[in-house]
Design a protein around this motif. Structure first.
Motif, PDB file in Angstrom:
ATOM      1  N   ARG A 392       0.805  -1.228   0.000  1.00  0.00           N
ATOM      2  CA  ARG A 392       0.000   0.000   0.000  1.00  0.00           C
ATOM      3  C   ARG A 392       0.834   1.273   0.000  1.00  0.00           C
ATOM      4  O   ARG A 392       0.318   2.369   0.218  1.00  0.00           O
ATOM      5  CB  ARG A 392      -0.992   0.015   1.184  1.00  0.00           C
ATOM      6  N   ALA A 393       2.127   1.142  -0.251  1.00  0.00           N
ATOM      7  CA  ALA A 393       2.960   2.343  -0.328  1.00  0.00           C
ATOM      8  C   ALA A 393       2.577   3.162  -1.558  1.00  0.00           C
ATOM      9  O   ALA A 393       2.091   2.636  -2.561  1.00  0.00           O
ATOM     10  CB  ALA A 393       4.433   1.951  -0.384  1.00  0.00           C
ATOM     11  N   PHE A 394       2.796   4.481  -1.463  1.00  0.00           N
ATOM     12  CA  PHE A 394       2.487   5.391  -2.568  1.00  0.00           C
ATOM     13  C   PHE A 394       3.771   6.119  -2.949  1.00  0.00           C
ATOM     14  O   PHE A 394       4.358   6.826  -2.130  1.00  0.00           O
ATOM     15  CB  PHE A 394       1.406   6.397  -2.154  1.00  0.00           C
ATOM     16  N   ILE A 395       4.195   5.899  -4.202  1.00  0.00           N
ATOM     17  CA  ILE A 395       5.410   6.550  -4.684  1.00  0.00           C
ATOM     18  C   ILE A 395       4.999   7.657  -5.635  1.00  0.00           C
ATOM     19  O   ILE A 395       4.411   7.405  -6.695  1.00  0.00           O
ATOM     20  CB  ILE A 395       6.337   5.554  -5.404  1.00  0.00           C
ATOM     21  N   GLY A 396       5.288   8.899  -5.278  1.00  0.00           N
ATOM     22  CA  GLY A 396       4.891  10.032  -6.100  1.00  0.00           C
ATOM     23  C   GLY A 396       5.627  10.083  -7.427  1.00  0.00           C
ATOM     24  O   GLY A 396       6.704   9.495  -7.609  1.00  0.00           O
ATOM     25  N   SER A 397       5.054  10.809  -8.361  1.00  0.00           N
ATOM     26  CA  SER A 397       5.602  10.894  -9.722  1.00  0.00           C
ATOM     27  C   SER A 397       7.022  11.447  -9.740  1.00  0.00           C
ATOM     28  O   SER A 397       7.410  12.255  -8.884  1.00  0.00           O
ATOM     29  CB  SER A 397       4.703  11.784 -10.579  1.00  0.00           C
ATOM     30  N   ASN A 398       7.775  10.968 -10.717  1.00  0.00           N
ATOM     31  CA  ASN A 398       9.134  11.468 -10.974  1.00  0.00           C
ATOM     32  C   ASN A 398      10.065  11.264  -9.785  1.00  0.00           C
ATOM     33  O   ASN A 398      10.908  12.102  -9.487  1.00  0.00           O
ATOM     34  CB  ASN A 398       9.102  12.949 -11.366  1.00  0.00           C
ATOM     35  N   SER A 399       9.910  10.121  -9.125  1.00  0.00           N
ATOM     36  CA  SER A 399      10.779   9.796  -7.990  1.00  0.00           C
ATOM     37  C   SER A 399      11.880   8.832  -8.432  1.00  0.00           C
ATOM     38  O   SER A 399      11.673   7.979  -9.298  1.00  0.00           O
ATOM     39  CB  SER A 399       9.975   9.166  -6.856  1.00  0.00           C
ATOM     40  N   VAL A 405      17.445   0.081  -1.176  1.00  0.00           N
ATOM     41  CA  VAL A 405      16.591   0.921  -0.358  1.00  0.00           C
ATOM     42  C   VAL A 405      15.278   0.193  -0.103  1.00  0.00           C
ATOM     43  O   VAL A 405      14.837  -0.606  -0.927  1.00  0.00           O
ATOM     44  CB  VAL A 405      16.340   2.291  -1.041  1.00  0.00           C
ATOM     45  N   LYS A 406      14.678   0.504   1.059  1.00  0.00           N
ATOM     46  CA  LYS A 406      13.410  -0.120   1.416  1.00  0.00           C
ATOM     47  C   LYS A 406      12.397   0.960   1.775  1.00  0.00           C
ATOM     48  O   LYS A 406      12.679   1.834   2.592  1.00  0.00           O
ATOM     49  CB  LYS A 406      13.593  -1.071   2.595  1.00  0.00           C
ATOM     50  N   ILE A 407      11.238   0.866   1.140  1.00  0.00           N
ATOM     51  CA  ILE A 407      10.124   1.777   1.431  1.00  0.00           C
ATOM     52  C   ILE A 407       9.090   0.978   2.217  1.00  0.00           C
ATOM     53  O   ILE A 407       8.611  -0.051   1.759  1.00  0.00           O
ATOM     54  CB  ILE A 407       9.492   2.336   0.137  1.00  0.00           C
ATOM     55  N   GLY A 408       8.725   1.457   3.382  1.00  0.00           N
ATOM     56  CA  GLY A 408       7.851   0.691   4.264  1.00  0.00           C
ATOM     57  C   GLY A 408       6.408   0.647   3.804  1.00  0.00           C
ATOM     58  O   GLY A 408       5.970   1.385   2.915  1.00  0.00           O
ATOM     59  N   ALA A 409       5.634  -0.215   4.446  1.00  0.00           N
ATOM     60  CA  ALA A 409       4.197  -0.326   4.171  1.00  0.00           C
ATOM     61  C   ALA A 409       3.501   0.985   4.500  1.00  0.00           C
ATOM     62  O   ALA A 409       3.828   1.656   5.498  1.00  0.00           O
ATOM     63  CB  ALA A 409       3.606  -1.465   4.984  1.00  0.00           C
ATOM     64  N   ASP A 410       2.552   1.360   3.646  1.00  0.00           N
ATOM     65  CA  ASP A 410       1.736   2.567   3.835  1.00  0.00           C
ATOM     66  C   ASP A 410       2.548   3.865   3.814  1.00  0.00           C
ATOM     67  O   ASP A 410       2.028   4.921   4.145  1.00  0.00           O
ATOM     68  CB  ASP A 410       0.932   2.490   5.135  1.00  0.00           C
ATOM     69  N   ALA A 411       3.802   3.780   3.430  1.00  0.00           N
ATOM     70  CA  ALA A 411       4.634   4.983   3.351  1.00  0.00           C
ATOM     71  C   ALA A 411       4.280   5.783   2.108  1.00  0.00           C
ATOM     72  O   ALA A 411       3.720   5.265   1.140  1.00  0.00           O
ATOM     73  CB  ALA A 411       6.109   4.604   3.341  1.00  0.00           C
ATOM     74  N   ILE A 412       4.618   7.084   2.128  1.00  0.00           N
ATOM     75  CA  ILE A 412       4.410   7.957   0.980  1.00  0.00           C
ATOM     76  C   ILE A 412       5.740   8.622   0.647  1.00  0.00           C
ATOM     77  O   ILE A 412       6.407   9.187   1.521  1.00  0.00           O
ATOM     78  CB  ILE A 412       3.351   9.034   1.267  1.00  0.00           C
ATOM     79  N   VAL A 419      15.268   9.208  -3.282  1.00  0.00           N
ATOM     80  CA  VAL A 419      15.340   8.528  -1.992  1.00  0.00           C
ATOM     81  C   VAL A 419      16.575   7.635  -1.953  1.00  0.00           C
ATOM     82  O   VAL A 419      16.723   6.710  -2.773  1.00  0.00           O
ATOM     83  CB  VAL A 419      14.068   7.700  -1.741  1.00  0.00           C
ATOM     84  N   THR A 420      17.447   7.897  -0.962  1.00  0.00           N
ATOM     85  CA  THR A 420      18.682   7.128  -0.834  1.00  0.00           C
ATOM     86  C   THR A 420      18.752   6.350   0.473  1.00  0.00           C
ATOM     87  O   THR A 420      19.665   5.549   0.662  1.00  0.00           O
ATOM     88  CB  THR A 420      19.902   8.060  -0.911  1.00  0.00           C
ATOM     89  N   ARG A 421      17.806   6.624   1.401  1.00  0.00           N
ATOM     90  CA  ARG A 421      17.778   5.905   2.682  1.00  0.00           C
ATOM     91  C   ARG A 421      16.409   5.293   2.888  1.00  0.00           C
ATOM     92  O   ARG A 421      15.398   5.758   2.325  1.00  0.00           O
ATOM     93  CB  ARG A 421      18.111   6.865   3.836  1.00  0.00           C
ATOM     94  N   ASP A 422      16.355   4.251   3.702  1.00  0.00           N
ATOM     95  CA  ASP A 422      15.097   3.543   3.956  1.00  0.00           C
ATOM     96  C   ASP A 422      14.024   4.483   4.485  1.00  0.00           C
ATOM     97  O   ASP A 422      14.298   5.454   5.206  1.00  0.00           O
ATOM     98  CB  ASP A 422      15.315   2.410   4.956  1.00  0.00           C
ATOM     99  N   VAL A 423      12.783   4.180   4.123  1.00  0.00           N
ATOM    100  CA  VAL A 423      11.618   4.924   4.587  1.00  0.00           C
ATOM    101  C   VAL A 423      10.803   3.997   5.473  1.00  0.00           C
ATOM    102  O   VAL A 423      10.458   2.884   5.077  1.00  0.00           O
ATOM    103  CB  VAL A 423      10.772   5.422   3.399  1.00  0.00           C
ATOM    104  N   ALA A 424      10.476   4.448   6.672  1.00  0.00           N
ATOM    105  CA  ALA A 424       9.764   3.598   7.636  1.00  0.00           C
ATOM    106  C   ALA A 424       8.294   3.434   7.253  1.00  0.00           C
ATOM    107  O   ALA A 424       7.740   4.211   6.469  1.00  0.00           O
ATOM    108  CB  ALA A 424       9.871   4.189   9.031  1.00  0.00           C
ATOM    109  N   ASP A 425       7.661   2.421   7.843  1.00  0.00           N
ATOM    110  CA  ASP A 425       6.231   2.210   7.626  1.00  0.00           C
ATOM    111  C   ASP A 425       5.458   3.484   7.967  1.00  0.00           C
ATOM    112  O   ASP A 425       5.699   4.116   9.012  1.00  0.00           O
ATOM    113  CB  ASP A 425       5.712   1.076   8.511  1.00  0.00           C
ATOM    114  N   GLY A 426       4.518   3.857   7.112  1.00  0.00           N
ATOM    115  CA  GLY A 426       3.650   4.985   7.379  1.00  0.00           C
ATOM    116  C   GLY A 426       4.308   6.340   7.323  1.00  0.00           C
ATOM    117  O   GLY A 426       3.688   7.360   7.654  1.00  0.00           O
ATOM    118  N   GLU A 427       5.540   6.435   6.921  1.00  0.00           N
ATOM    119  CA  GLU A 427       6.294   7.683   6.919  1.00  0.00           C
ATOM    120  C   GLU A 427       6.115   8.431   5.602  1.00  0.00           C
ATOM    121  O   GLU A 427       5.954   7.818   4.542  1.00  0.00           O
ATOM    122  CB  GLU A 427       7.769   7.374   7.142  1.00  0.00           C
ATOM    123  N   LEU A 428       6.166   9.762   5.650  1.00  0.00           N
ATOM    124  CA  LEU A 428       6.248  10.592   4.454  1.00  0.00           C
ATOM    125  C   LEU A 428       7.705  10.975   4.239  1.00  0.00           C
ATOM    126  O   LEU A 428       8.360  11.468   5.158  1.00  0.00           O
ATOM    127  CB  LEU A 428       5.398  11.862   4.601  1.00  0.00           C
TER     128      LEU A 428
END
Length: 458
Positions: A392-399, A405-412, A419-428
């Protein structure tokens, strides 16, 4: 005639592939040119394997190194040098068949579409009650051209075989042609070949002469006829290669539709030799399948898409203008849209990448949404790295997601982020420069430029 059992009789396959293939005008060996994404000799060998041969020998000459590399341990290579005719070519397999006692089937590497059933029928005829010395596969093309002729009695016994250049006008009037394929017992083959001479128009040792030798010795030979002349069509030029491809594709399209797929414009869809389609699959115009594609039920593949090495589960939607490369796995009801490329990546159930995106070496979780222009930066110039995107993660356009790298669940991930570092669950995560605002700057710029241009135009 009643066929005797052949189940316990060992079988050897000899494939003749020593010709130079000069009409192909290619550095690639003629029999390695692909049809439906598979070398033509592999089509033939696959059919032969259905008969579980004990030995397989490929007779090579020019380009034998390519054949050795392509065939590996699947067949022994016998070398014919120089090339002195088809009979001489078969003789080169004698050492590879030393000690073999059984049936021998002689095939041609540039005649790739002989069916296993036809091969089996030749062997069965060899073991029929009248025990022919040689069984020849004949065919009756619309235009006999310069094929060798088979002069046979009504019961299929051969009276004589003759090459076209050595045939009389009356013999050329016969429409039963020689495909070159033969079945013969190993105990007879090489002893008869030893008696073949080269007193003919070409000065070569013809394989067909074993039939005439057997006849002179008081034995008889038999012909069976294929009901499909295309089955024994040889391929000697790029034009004939294209014709063979067209015939194969036409049959495969018919089969796909018979099995429950919808092809909107069948003549524009191209399959690979191993393409697997489920039921209720819809394929729009100008879709190309490379090798290794499996498509489940209820999949829609839109126009101008190219797929190779990909697995599509049920309910998937692809394209238009999508490219799926090897290792692409699209889970149930996921979607890949226009101008999206997927390589060695898993798109989870219901996940979407609708526009202008590259997903390589990645895992995308169920329900994730990948915005237009998103790229997984998987290569650092030396190694490939993986991107993991949670459910359910959402990756915005032109990213740009710089792996590993890891993008967490429900992250935006905000649009335009690198993005060069991991993104936690639910994080923007927003990675972009501050927006600069200068009120009235554009108006002043336009005024200045218009004035300057007007002065220049005077």
């Amino acid at each position: 005639m009643v066929a005797m059992t052949t189940a316990s009789t060992p079988l050897a396959i000899i494939v003749l592939a020593a010709g130079k293939g000069t009409r192909m005008k290619s550095d690639l060996h003629k029999v390695l040119h692909p049809i439906a994404g598979r070398p033509m000799i592999d089509h033939l060998m696959a059919s032969a394997r259905e008969l579980t041969p004990e030995r397989q020998v490929v007779v090579a000459g020019h380009g034998r190194e390519q054949l050795e590399k392509a065939l590996g341990a699947h067949a022994a290579i016998a070398v014919q040098e120089p090339q002195l005719g088809t009979g001489h070519a078969v003789q080169q397999a004698e050492a590879a068949l030393a000690g073999f006692e059984g049936d021998v089937l002689i095939l041609y590497g540039d005649v790739p579409f002989v069916r296993a059933g036809t091969m089996r029928a030749m062997i069965e005829r060899l073991h029929s009650d009248d025990a022919p010395a040689v069984v020849v596969l004949g065919f009756e093309p619309e235009d006999p051209l310069q094929y060798g002729r088979i002069l046979a009695h009504d019961d299929g016994r051969i009276a004589m075989m003759v090459e076209y250049k050595d045939a009389s006008k009356e013999q050329r009037a016969c429409r039963l042609c020689n495909s070159g394929l033969m079945a013969v017992k190993s105990a007879d083959l090489f002893s008869m070949l030893a008696k073949v001479g080269n007193d003919n128009a070409q000065g070569e040792y013809y394989l067909v002469d074993v039939v005439n030798i057997a006849t002179l010795e008081g034995r008889h030979c038999a012909v069976i006829t294929t009901d499909d002349p295309d089955e024994v069509g040889g391929i000697n030029s790029r034009g004939e290669l294209a014709e063979a491809e067209a015939r194969w594709q036409k049959k495969r399209r018919v089969q796909a539709m018979a099995d429950g797929a919808t092809l909107i414009a069948p003549e524009t869809v191209f399959f690979a030799w191993d393409t697997q389609l489920g039921r209720d699959v819809t394929i729009e115009p100008n879709v190309v399948f490379g090798p290794g594609v499996t498509v489940a039920d209820d999949v829609v593949i839109h126009a101008f898409s190219h797929l190779a090495g990909a697995t599509l589960e049920s309910g998937v939607e692809v394209g238009p203008y999508a490219r799926l490369r090897p290792g692409a796995v699209l889970k149930s009801k996921s979607k890949v849209g226009n101008f999206v490329e997927v390589k060695k990546a898993v798109l989870g159930e219901g996940a979407k990448a609708n526009h202008l995106t590259y997903l390589g070496d990645a895992e995308i979780g169920a329900g994730a949404n990948i915005g237009a222009g998103t790229i997984t930066c998987n290569y650092d110039g030396y190694f490939k790295h993986k991107t993991i995107i949670g459910e359910r993660a959402f990756i915005g356009s032109n990213s740009a997601l710089v792996a590993p790298v890891k993008i967490g669940a429900d992250a935006i991930v905000a649009a335009g982020s690198a993005v060069t570092r991991d993104v936690a669950d639910g994080e923007l995560r927003m990675v972009r420069g501050d927006q600069l605002v200068k009120p009235g700057w554009a108006d002043r710029f336009h005024d200045a430029m218009k004035k300057k241009k007007a002065e220049q135009d005077k």
